[in-house]
Design a protein around this motif. Structure first.
Motif, PDB file in Angstrom:
ATOM      1  N   VAL A 251       0.857  -1.189   0.000  1.00  0.00           N
ATOM      2  CA  VAL A 251       0.000   0.000   0.000  1.00  0.00           C
ATOM      3  C   VAL A 251       0.894   1.240   0.000  1.00  0.00           C
TER       4      VAL A 251
ATOM      5  N   GLN B 151      -6.861   6.337   0.134  1.00  0.00           N
ATOM      6  CA  GLN B 151      -7.376   5.940  -1.174  1.00  0.00           C
ATOM      7  C   GLN B 151      -6.625   4.738  -1.741  1.00  0.00           C
ATOM      8  N   ALA B 152      -5.368   4.555  -1.301  1.00  0.00           N
ATOM      9  CA  ALA B 152      -4.565   3.450  -1.812  1.00  0.00           C
ATOM     10  C   ALA B 152      -5.014   2.100  -1.272  1.00  0.00           C
ATOM     11  N   LEU B 153      -5.848   2.104  -0.239  1.00  0.00           N
ATOM     12  CA  LEU B 153      -6.318   0.826   0.309  1.00  0.00           C
ATOM     13  C   LEU B 153      -7.204   0.066  -0.672  1.00  0.00           C
ATOM     14  N   GLU B 154      -7.736   0.760  -1.662  1.00  0.00           N
ATOM     15  CA  GLU B 154      -8.563   0.089  -2.666  1.00  0.00           C
ATOM     16  C   GLU B 154      -7.795  -1.057  -3.321  1.00  0.00           C
ATOM     17  N   ALA B 155      -6.477  -0.898  -3.454  1.00  0.00           N
ATOM     18  CA  ALA B 155      -5.660  -1.962  -4.070  1.00  0.00           C
ATOM     19  C   ALA B 155      -5.636  -3.220  -3.230  1.00  0.00           C
TER      20      ALA B 155
ATOM     21  N   ARG C  49      -8.293  -4.431  -1.620  1.00  0.00           N
ATOM     22  CA  ARG C  49      -9.642  -5.012  -1.509  1.00  0.00           C
ATOM     23  C   ARG C  49      -9.564  -6.528  -1.675  1.00  0.00           C
TER      24      ARG C  49
ATOM     25  N   GLN D  66      -9.046   8.029   9.057  1.00  0.00           N
ATOM     26  CA  GLN D  66      -9.289   7.811   7.634  1.00  0.00           C
ATOM     27  C   GLN D  66      -8.962   6.378   7.222  1.00  0.00           C
TER      28      GLN D  66
ATOM     29  N   ALA E 188     -11.656   3.634   6.044  1.00  0.00           N
ATOM     30  CA  ALA E 188     -11.517   3.064   4.700  1.00  0.00           C
ATOM     31  C   ALA E 188     -11.425   1.546   4.750  1.00  0.00           C
ATOM     32  N   ALA E 189     -10.670   1.025   5.722  1.00  0.00           N
ATOM     33  CA  ALA E 189     -10.549  -0.430   5.857  1.00  0.00           C
ATOM     34  C   ALA E 189     -11.887  -1.055   6.210  1.00  0.00           C
TER      35      ALA E 189
ATOM     36  N   LEU F  12     -14.105  -1.308   3.239  1.00  0.00           N
ATOM     37  CA  LEU F  12     -13.677  -2.368   2.320  1.00  0.00           C
ATOM     38  C   LEU F  12     -13.847  -3.768   2.914  1.00  0.00           C
TER      39      LEU F  12
ATOM     40  N   LEU G  76     -11.856  -4.864   5.223  1.00  0.00           N
ATOM     41  CA  LEU G  76     -10.444  -5.266   5.286  1.00  0.00           C
ATOM     42  C   LEU G  76      -9.981  -5.224   6.743  1.00  0.00           C
TER      43      LEU G  76
END
Length: 388
Positions: A142, A152-156, A158, A184, A188-189, A192, A194
């Protein structure tokens, strides 16, 4: 060879840090490499007195097999300390481990299947990569900035089994995530789905301001929290702990039973005897003061000696500086020259799961004197000038 190796054995690699430590045993080498606590911080007399009390008051129990979960009073102490930090913690969720490194192995054993995703910071702790590797994950790096993972990089990541983080004075970068970034990243996690594995071996080693509340305080049901006694007492005790959500705890316990039955019961009783009456409230500030002075010495030496094109952030806690060298300078290739001059460091490439930055290195400031720090940095600067 007579023995046929398991596939997982092929993924086991030696720790570059441990290999470098062998080099530092040479006489005269100034080691800024190992992430070892200062032995001057070890509470020898308190440990001696506690050992005598344990052997006097409960010798048979201390020397016998013990519960796999850990010594109950120590688990209760851990839960109380974590609850004071805002975590939803009960002693029934605390598993005492043989160092927090074992906690990483147990998490890997329980949560990783071959080919499943595991998300890590870029860079991340080398020991975590080693612990996870035998379970054959697909590591997802990440992207991070000076404040930690970019939300926003956590999308990778998923679909990954978990996200491994060191929010406080990260090894190797030394960065500390702000309260806003923690919120944040946690949000975000959660969005997702995650889960987070939060590793906190350095959180007590702050210099001026206590770090923000753990991520586990925001999302307790989705976070496994790891802690350690190594940095505040002594690493030779090999004691750490895991705070796990209730539904995950039984499997971690079963993995622990299969690994070593239990962590050393004598050590657990001695540690509890030392800390139960508030010893750490007086002891840990002495470690902070020592490390802050050494941090300041390394900052001054870097500012004085390092050539143009080198960059670093000044850590506000922990044990490490992370240095970026001029483009084209390979810290791994440069290490033998630095050792010839009389100092050692850890090349940064080892801390990347992929796309390693060869022009990075990690420096530890806690086991050497200010005079040795300046001498070692001067040697490093000369090696960089020759390599540039």
């Amino acid at each position: 060879m007579t023995f046929q190796m398991a596939r997982r054995a092929e993924r086991m690699n030696p720790s570059i840090i441990r290999e470098i430590l062998k080099v530092t045993e040479r006489p005269g080498i100034i080691s800024l490499a190992g992430g070892l606590p200062s032995p001057d911080s070890f509470p020898v007399e308190a440990m001696r007195a506690a050992s005598e009390r344990v052997l006097r008051d409960a010798p048979r129990e201390a020397l016998q097999y013990a519960a796999s979960e850990g010594f109950a009073p120590l688990r209760e102490w851990v839960a109380a300390q974590l609850a004071a930090q805002g975590l939803k913690a009960d002693a029934s969720q605390v598993l005492i481990t043989t160092g927090s490194q074992q906690g990483l192995d147990l998490v890997g054993k329980v949560l990783i299947d071959p080919g499943s995703g595991v998300a890590v910071e870029r860079p991340t702790y080398l020991g975590a990569l080693q612990a996870f590797a035998p379970y054959e994950p697909e590591i997802v790096s990440v992207e991070c900035d000076d404040d930690g993972p970019i939300p926003q990089a956590l999308e990778a990541a998923r679909g990954s089994r978990f996200l491994y983080l060191l929010p406080n004075f990260q090894n190797p970068s030394g960065r500390c995530m702000s309260a806003a970034r923690r919120a944040q990243v946690s949000d975000a996690a959660r969005a997702l789905g995650l889960p987070i594995v939060e590793d906190n071996p350095y959180g007590d080693l702050w210099f001026d301001t206590e770090p923000p509340a753990p991520l586990a305080a925001r999302w307790p049901e989705g976070t496994v929290y790891l802690g350690s006694f190594s940095k505040v007492l002594a690493p030779g005790l090999r004691l750490g702990y895991v705070l796990a959500p209730p539904e995950l705890f039984p499997k971690l316990l079963q993995a622990k039973q299969a690994a070593d039955l239990h962590s050393p019961g004598f050590n657990q009783r001695v540690v509890h005897e030392v800390i139960r009456d508030g010893f750490l409230r007086e002891h840990v500030p002495t470690i902070r003061a020592r490390y802050k002075a050494q941090r300041d010495a390394m900052r001054a030496a870097l500012e004085k000696h390092m050539p143009a094109g080198c960059h670093w952030n000044v850590p506000v806690g922990g044990m490490f500086f992370w240095v970026e060298l001029p483009e084209g300078v390979d810290a791994t290739a440069m290490l033998p020259k630095a050792v010839e001059r009389g100092m050692a460091y850890v090349p940064g490439a080892a801390f990347f799961a992929d796309h390693a930055k060869a022009n990075t290195l990690r420096l530890s400031f806690v086991t050497v004197s200010p005079a040795q720090i300046e001498q070692g940095i001067a040697m490093l600067a000369q090696a960089i000038k020759e390599a540039a």
